[in-house]
Design an enzyme around this catalytic site. Structure first.
Site, PDB file in Angstrom:
ATOM      1  N   ASP A  83       0.842  -1.200   0.000  1.00 18.60           N
ATOM      2  CA  ASP A  83       0.000   0.000   0.000  1.00 18.60           C
ATOM      3  C   ASP A  83       0.880   1.254   0.000  1.00 18.60           C
ATOM      4  OD1 ASP A  83      -2.422   1.436   0.194  1.00 18.60           O
ATOM      5  OD2 ASP A  83      -2.290   1.531   2.387  1.00 18.60           O
ATOM      6  N   GLY A 214      -9.057   5.866   1.425  1.00 20.22           N
ATOM      7  CA  GLY A 214      -9.785   6.679   2.403  1.00 20.22           C
ATOM      8  C   GLY A 214     -11.240   6.265   2.523  1.00 20.22           C
TER       9      GLY A 214
END
Ligand code: G3H
Ligand code: 13P
Ligand code: ZN
Length: 312
Positions: A83, A214
């Site tokens: 990530d 997010g």
């Protein structure tokens, strides 16, 4: 049980109008909580590991814990992803590591030309090694209802740039800025996502899997539990679950969740320490943390619509 490639996972998710959860993991209890949930729900799953996770736990420990999970559960459809890879070196290291099935190179903060050049370099290296790549275009950040379109579009992913970016880099999936942001404070007012932009990007990019960073929904019951037992998270707000489900129908195939895991861990620990101050056997509270992550991830799977979709 071998690891799965996200290519097939995303193809199926895209066609089915659902999304796959990508959960950030840093330790054994969190990995166990996530894997116990996806195994029970028969959901495909992406475990994602950030540079911060590697610095915290170490590549070898994380790799061995994931391998233990694969051995423990015989029928997972599981991918492991880097990530927010910050540079070519770490992306290369992960491409070369058999536990990773995909990497993200995140140079969205760089000028477009540099973002294209670095992403292209990672894609070429990864593809040669049989791995796939996610890149990012646009700046993550909450959008408010009343802002002018020109203001809004200044940091959201630009469809023209996206078309060029994908054509020139040959990237496999794209993280897009559509109004979400990382962390527990995503919106000051009513949450808004640029649903029109997701649809436009899906159309213009010919069905390339889109990724929503997010994506934590910041469950208010967890925030309240934290605050009740000494936490200080005023006005924390996430992406409403119905918006996540809607985005999945428009072509968001991967939904990134880290903050909600952190909240589940923190809420459970705060509550436990307050209610049972006499306990110091850490298995008691870390065991409960693992259970609350499992519960939270099972709920996410229902929101994303990916339950029962694991290739068995
Ligand atoms: O988007 C970032 C993820 O939440 C990972 O956070 O870099 O603190 O591990 P981290
Ligand atoms: P959240 O902070 O909303 O959980 O997002 C996590 C993320 O995007 C990881 O890449
Ligand atoms: Zn992210």
């Amino acid at each position: 049980m071998p690891l799965a490639t996200t290519t097939k996972m995303f193809e199926k998710a895209y066609k089915g109008g659902y999304a796959v959860g990508a959960f950030n993991v840093n330790n054994m209890e969190v990995i166990q909580g996530v894997l116990n949930a996806v195994a029970e729900k028969k959901a495909p799953c992406i475990l994602q590991i950030s540079k911060g996770a590697l610095d915290y736990a170490g590549m070898i420990y994380l790799r061995k814990i994931v391998e233990a999970g694969l051995e423990e559960h015989s029928d997972l459809e599981l991918s492991v992803h880097l990530d927010h890879g910050p540079d070519f070196e770490l992306a290369k290291q992960c491409v070369d590591n058999p536990i990773f099935t995909s990497v993200m190179i995140d140079c969205s903060h760089l000028p477009l030309e540099e973002n294209i050049a670095l992403t292209k370099q990672v894609v070429e290296y990864a593809h040669a090694g049989g791995k796939v790549v996610e890149a990012e275009l646009g700046r993550l950040g909450g959008i408010e209802e009343h802002v002018q379109v020109s203001e809004r579009d200044a940091f959201l992913t630009d469809p023209d740039e996206a078309e060029r970016f994908v054509a020139e880099t040959n990237v496999d999936s794209l993280a897009v800025a559509i109004g979400t942001s990382h962390g527990a404070y995503k919106f000051k007012e009513t949450p808004v996502l640029a649903m029109d932009l997701i649809q436009e990007l899906t159309k213009r990019l010919d069905g390339l899997p889109l990724v929503m960073h997010g994506s934590s929904s910041v469950p208010q019951e967890l925030v309240q539990l934290c605050n009740k037992y000494g936490g200080n998270l005023p006005n924390a707000m996430g992406v409403p679950e119905d918006m996540i489900a809607e985005a999945a129908q428009y072509g968001i195939c991967k939904v990134n969740i880290d903050t909600d895991i952190r909240l589940a861990v923190t809420a459970k620990l705060r509550e436990f320490f307050h209610l049972k101050p006499e306990v110091f056997d850490y298995r008691k509270y870390l065991g409960q943390v693992r259970e609350s992550i499992k519960e939270m991830v099972m709920h996410k799977i229902d929101v994303l619509g990916c339950g029962g979709m694991a290739e068995g």
